[in-house]
Design an enzyme around this catalytic site. Structure first.
Site, mmCIF file in Angstrom:
data_model
loop_
_atom_site.group_PDB
_atom_site.id
_atom_site.type_symbol
_atom_site.label_atom_id
_atom_site.label_comp_id
_atom_site.label_asym_id
_atom_site.label_seq_id
_atom_site.Cartn_x
_atom_site.Cartn_y
_atom_site.Cartn_z
ATOM 1 N N ARG A 45 -8.785 -16.473 5.424
ATOM 2 C CA ARG A 45 -7.357 -16.868 5.486
ATOM 3 C C ARG A 45 -6.715 -16.758 4.097
ATOM 4 O O ARG A 45 -5.939 -17.626 3.672
ATOM 5 C CB ARG A 45 -7.176 -18.295 6.017
ATOM 6 C CG ARG A 45 -7.889 -18.600 7.307
ATOM 7 C CD ARG A 45 -7.283 -17.933 8.516
ATOM 8 N NE ARG A 45 -7.920 -18.412 9.723
ATOM 9 C CZ ARG A 45 -8.982 -17.846 10.301
ATOM 10 N NH1 ARG A 45 -9.511 -16.722 9.793
ATOM 11 N NH2 ARG A 45 -9.510 -18.362 11.388
ATOM 12 N N SER A 62 -2.695 -24.064 13.197
ATOM 13 C CA SER A 62 -3.554 -24.977 12.427
ATOM 14 C C SER A 62 -2.789 -25.454 11.204
ATOM 15 O O SER A 62 -2.350 -24.635 10.399
ATOM 16 C CB SER A 62 -4.810 -24.253 11.951
ATOM 17 O OG SER A 62 -5.470 -23.663 13.037
ATOM 18 N N GLU A 104 -2.461 -25.251 5.579
ATOM 19 C CA GLU A 104 -2.511 -23.788 5.689
ATOM 20 C C GLU A 104 -1.115 -23.169 5.561
ATOM 21 O O GLU A 104 -0.942 -22.180 4.847
ATOM 22 C CB GLU A 104 -3.160 -23.374 7.009
ATOM 23 C CG GLU A 104 -3.262 -21.877 7.127
ATOM 24 C CD GLU A 104 -3.776 -21.405 8.473
ATOM 25 O OE1 GLU A 104 -4.992 -21.526 8.716
ATOM 26 O OE2 GLU A 104 -2.956 -20.920 9.283
HETATM 27 P P1 FAD Z 1 6.067 -16.291 8.436
HETATM 28 O O1 FAD Z 1 5.774 -17.683 8.874
HETATM 29 O O2 FAD Z 1 7.435 -15.784 8.598
HETATM 30 O O3 FAD Z 1 5.626 -16.151 6.919
HETATM 31 C C1 FAD Z 1 4.378 -16.622 6.464
HETATM 32 C C2 FAD Z 1 4.289 -16.370 4.954
HETATM 33 O O4 FAD Z 1 4.302 -14.953 4.705
HETATM 34 C C3 FAD Z 1 5.487 -16.906 4.188
HETATM 35 O O5 FAD Z 1 5.065 -17.273 2.900
HETATM 36 C C4 FAD Z 1 6.439 -15.701 4.109
HETATM 37 O O6 FAD Z 1 7.306 -15.797 3.008
HETATM 38 C C5 FAD Z 1 5.442 -14.567 3.947
HETATM 39 N N1 FAD Z 1 5.905 -13.298 4.524
HETATM 40 C C6 FAD Z 1 6.255 -13.089 5.815
HETATM 41 N N2 FAD Z 1 6.529 -11.776 5.999
HETATM 42 C C7 FAD Z 1 6.361 -11.165 4.801
HETATM 43 C C8 FAD Z 1 6.478 -9.826 4.341
HETATM 44 N N3 FAD Z 1 6.816 -8.833 5.161
HETATM 45 N N4 FAD Z 1 6.231 -9.570 3.022
HETATM 46 C C9 FAD Z 1 5.890 -10.557 2.183
HETATM 47 N N5 FAD Z 1 5.740 -11.848 2.561
HETATM 48 C C10 FAD Z 1 5.964 -12.139 3.857
HETATM 49 N N6 FAD Z 1 -2.960 -17.657 12.023
HETATM 50 C C11 FAD Z 1 -4.194 -17.118 12.025
HETATM 51 O O7 FAD Z 1 -4.647 -16.571 11.011
HETATM 52 N N7 FAD Z 1 -4.979 -17.163 13.133
HETATM 53 C C12 FAD Z 1 -4.577 -17.738 14.287
HETATM 54 O O8 FAD Z 1 -5.305 -17.736 15.259
HETATM 55 C C13 FAD Z 1 -3.275 -18.318 14.318
HETATM 56 N N8 FAD Z 1 -2.841 -18.938 15.422
HETATM 57 C C14 FAD Z 1 -1.602 -19.511 15.430
HETATM 58 C C15 FAD Z 1 -1.179 -20.159 16.599
HETATM 59 C C16 FAD Z 1 0.063 -20.755 16.654
HETATM 60 C C17 FAD Z 1 0.513 -21.444 17.923
HETATM 61 C C18 FAD Z 1 0.915 -20.690 15.517
HETATM 62 C C19 FAD Z 1 2.299 -21.292 15.593
HETATM 63 C C20 FAD Z 1 0.505 -20.069 14.359
HETATM 64 C C21 FAD Z 1 -0.780 -19.479 14.295
HETATM 65 N N9 FAD Z 1 -1.251 -18.837 13.143
HETATM 66 C C22 FAD Z 1 -2.490 -18.258 13.136
HETATM 67 C C23 FAD Z 1 -0.433 -18.794 11.921
HETATM 68 C C24 FAD Z 1 0.592 -17.626 11.909
HETATM 69 O O9 FAD Z 1 0.883 -17.190 13.207
HETATM 70 C C25 FAD Z 1 0.115 -16.444 11.098
HETATM 71 O O10 FAD Z 1 -0.130 -16.832 9.770
HETATM 72 C C26 FAD Z 1 1.120 -15.278 11.098
HETATM 73 O O11 FAD Z 1 0.585 -14.167 10.426
HETATM 74 C C27 FAD Z 1 2.453 -15.655 10.470
HETATM 75 O O12 FAD Z 1 3.359 -14.618 10.752
HETATM 76 P P2 FAD Z 1 4.933 -14.817 10.615
HETATM 77 O O13 FAD Z 1 5.563 -13.487 10.770
HETATM 78 O O14 FAD Z 1 5.389 -15.878 11.534
HETATM 79 O O15 FAD Z 1 5.020 -15.302 9.114
HETATM 80 P P1 NAP Z 2 -12.632 -23.539 18.182
HETATM 81 O O1 NAP Z 2 -13.042 -22.322 18.917
HETATM 82 O O2 NAP Z 2 -12.567 -24.845 18.923
HETATM 83 O O3 NAP Z 2 -13.591 -23.726 16.944
HETATM 84 C C1 NAP Z 2 -13.471 -24.870 16.107
HETATM 85 C C2 NAP Z 2 -13.766 -24.453 14.692
HETATM 86 O O4 NAP Z 2 -15.113 -24.063 14.603
HETATM 87 C C3 NAP Z 2 -12.910 -23.281 14.310
HETATM 88 O O5 NAP Z 2 -12.147 -23.716 13.259
HETATM 89 C C4 NAP Z 2 -13.872 -22.162 13.943
HETATM 90 O O6 NAP Z 2 -13.656 -21.669 12.624
HETATM 91 C C5 NAP Z 2 -15.237 -22.809 13.967
HETATM 92 N N1 NAP Z 2 -16.191 -21.981 14.745
HETATM 93 C C6 NAP Z 2 -16.407 -22.026 16.087
HETATM 94 N N2 NAP Z 2 -17.392 -21.178 16.424
HETATM 95 C C7 NAP Z 2 -17.783 -20.564 15.287
HETATM 96 C C8 NAP Z 2 -18.772 -19.583 15.001
HETATM 97 N N3 NAP Z 2 -19.548 -19.051 15.949
HETATM 98 N N4 NAP Z 2 -18.892 -19.189 13.712
HETATM 99 C C9 NAP Z 2 -18.122 -19.704 12.753
HETATM 100 N N5 NAP Z 2 -17.169 -20.642 12.969
HETATM 101 C C10 NAP Z 2 -17.010 -21.075 14.210
HETATM 102 O O7 NAP Z 2 -11.237 -23.307 17.439
HETATM 103 P P2 NAP Z 2 -9.765 -23.244 18.029
HETATM 104 O O8 NAP Z 2 -8.945 -24.239 17.336
HETATM 105 O O9 NAP Z 2 -9.780 -23.219 19.513
HETATM 106 O O10 NAP Z 2 -9.290 -21.821 17.497
HETATM 107 C C11 NAP Z 2 -9.892 -20.646 17.982
HETATM 108 C C12 NAP Z 2 -9.765 -19.557 16.925
HETATM 109 O O11 NAP Z 2 -8.388 -19.287 16.693
HETATM 110 C C13 NAP Z 2 -10.356 -19.958 15.582
HETATM 111 O O12 NAP Z 2 -10.936 -18.829 14.985
HETATM 112 C C14 NAP Z 2 -9.149 -20.406 14.781
HETATM 113 O O13 NAP Z 2 -9.286 -20.185 13.388
HETATM 114 C C15 NAP Z 2 -8.038 -19.546 15.358
HETATM 115 N N6 NAP Z 2 -6.761 -20.269 15.299
HETATM 116 C C16 NAP Z 2 -6.115 -20.291 14.113
HETATM 117 C C17 NAP Z 2 -4.898 -20.946 13.994
HETATM 118 C C18 NAP Z 2 -4.131 -20.914 12.688
HETATM 119 O O14 NAP Z 2 -2.984 -21.303 12.677
HETATM 120 N N7 NAP Z 2 -4.725 -20.471 11.611
HETATM 121 C C19 NAP Z 2 -4.347 -21.591 15.092
HETATM 122 C C20 NAP Z 2 -5.051 -21.582 16.266
HETATM 123 C C21 NAP Z 2 -6.266 -20.910 16.374
HETATM 124 P P3 NAP Z 2 -12.546 -20.572 12.242
HETATM 125 O O15 NAP Z 2 -11.240 -21.299 12.297
HETATM 126 O O16 NAP Z 2 -12.949 -20.192 10.869
HETATM 127 O O17 NAP Z 2 -12.623 -19.444 13.196
#
Ligand code: FAD
Ligand code: NAP
Length: 348
Positions: free
Chosen positions: A172, A248, A343
């Protein structure tokens, strides 16, 4: 097209009603350059905006909120031997402009029969933000399919290309959260998917889903895995359109062996995974154990099916969200000795 005093509520999935001093949507590189010129002339800081799904607006933004709306999505089929470093098989190269929706790109690649992105289905936001935190889910990250990106340097107005190595992708994390923070606008991302596909289905939620649906591990396709990911996510994550959230709210903390051992002894059911630099703890589990799941106060709260997600059903201001996040982090620190870091990026 640059508008003064614009409400950013429709542009962030937490639906926080902060205002931008100026706002514009840029649909081309020329428009991005014009917007940058305006910002320079007026000495304005810039808030690059994609889908607004990973930001928290803690107050009004005293600069230019620049929504990157450039469109364009191309799939180029590669002949065998066309790969540079990724093998010699055929596959596809995907060239996507910053304003393209991430999930739609994933589903298009799956429809065309290409694997590699299916675990990343239903992540909100646009392609331009995907490299910023090297988006990841279910053991797959953007970097696994990434070839290069083109970004506009804000200071010079020059276009710069970044390879995967130059992006310094981590968990991340990328150079755009470190040394290159606030210096570039990502305009285009190029991905490469191989025609040789290996499903990544080690996460317990996926295993359970396939076993419940009688799907044999040998018969999986990218489309089946994408459907599973979509089902699982829909069952436990709030749809931001219905319940405002930013996914998250905290990163999963990585702790050293000593802290892990003592926590595991005190809580045998601790959810932890061995990582390169220690033990990755599931932050959601810690928050849940501390008793916060389902909590509500002043219109903000903690999702009842995943404690890692803070929600804003009352459409409250950023300070309410930040106050709740602080309370949770301090409680987790007190109960487990673990530091939680947010995050999403806070603005201003
Ligand atoms: P924004 O929120 O608009 O921007 C995020 C950051 O990037 C800000 O700092 C912004 O200034 C910058 N930015 C945006 N676009 C640009 C650009 N073109 N150039 C330079 N900077 C830029 N993330 C995960 O990694 N894994 C997940 O599974 C995941 N699940 C999510 C689930 C939900 C329900 C939600 C709400 C979010 C989740 N996220 C997850 C977080 C998010 O969706 C990601 O980080 C996504 O990439 C953000 O995209 P955005 O276009 O909305 O970015
Ligand atoms: P989950 O599957 O319930 O798992 C809980 C946590 O355990 C996660 O954070 C995941 O880490 C870790 N995990 C589970 N199995 C694993 C494995 N085999 N090896 C290593 N790590 C393991 O999580 P969840 O909340 O439902 O989300 C599912 C996936 O979507 C996750 O990968 C999560 O990161 C991603 N997600 C991200 C966001 C965001 O905003 N960043 C939001 C929703 C979901 P990791 O998080 O490192 O994968």
């Amino acid at each position: 097209m640059i508008q003064p005093d614009v409400d950013l509520q429709p542009y962030n999935t937490m639906t926080i009603a902060a205002r931008a001093k100026y706002f514009c949507t840029a649909s081309s590189l020329d428009e991005v350059r014009e917007a940058l010129l305006f910002a320079r002339e007026h000495k304005l800081p810039i808030l690059p905006l994609g889908g607004g799904s990973n930001i928290v607006l803690t107050d009004d933004f005293p600069g230019l909120a620049l929504h990157l709306g450039m469109r364009g999505l191309e799939f180029e089929t590669l002949a065998a031997g066309a790969g540079s470093d990724k093998s010699t098989d055929s596959g596809v190269r995907i060239r996507a402009a910053a304003g393209e929706n991430w999930h739609q790109l994933v589903m298009r690649s799956v429809e065309l029969g290409y694997g590699g992105l299916e675990n990343l289905a239903l992540i909100p936001g646009n392609i331009g933000a995907a490299p910023i935190q090297n988006i990841g889910a279910y053991g797959v990250e953007l970097k696994d399919s990434f070839e290069q990106l083109t970004a506009l340097e804000i200071e010079s107005g020059e276009l710069v290309t970044f390879t995967a190595e130059q992006c310094q992708f981590g968990y991340r994390d990328s150079i755009f959260k470190g040394p290159a923070k606030d210096r570039f606008l990502i305009c285009e991302v190029v991905l490469r998917l191989s025609s040789i596909w290996q499903p990544h289905v080690s996460y317990p939620a996926l295993q359970q889903h396939f076993s419940e649906h009688g799907q044999s591990p040998d018969a999986l396709t990218p489309a089946i895995v994408a459907d599973a990911v979509i089902d699982i996510r829909n069952s436990k994550l709030p749809n931001p359109v219905e319940i405002p959230n930013t996914g998250s709210f905290f990163k999963n903390p990585v702790v050293d062996e000593q802290l892990y051992t003592s926590l595991k002894a005190a809580h045998p059911e601790l959810v932890a995974f061995e990582a390169v630099d220690g033990w990755k703890l599931a932050a959601g589990w810690l928050i849940d154990q501390a008793g916060w799941r389902g909590f509500r106060k002043n219109g903000v709260g903690v999702h009842d099916r995943q404690a890692l997600v803070l929600v804003n059903p009352g459409h409250r201001c950023g300070s309410e969200v930040v106050n709740l996040a602080r309370e949770i982090a301090s409680d987790v620190q007190h109960k487990f000795g673990v530091t939680l870091e947010p995050e999403p990026r806070f603005y201003p």
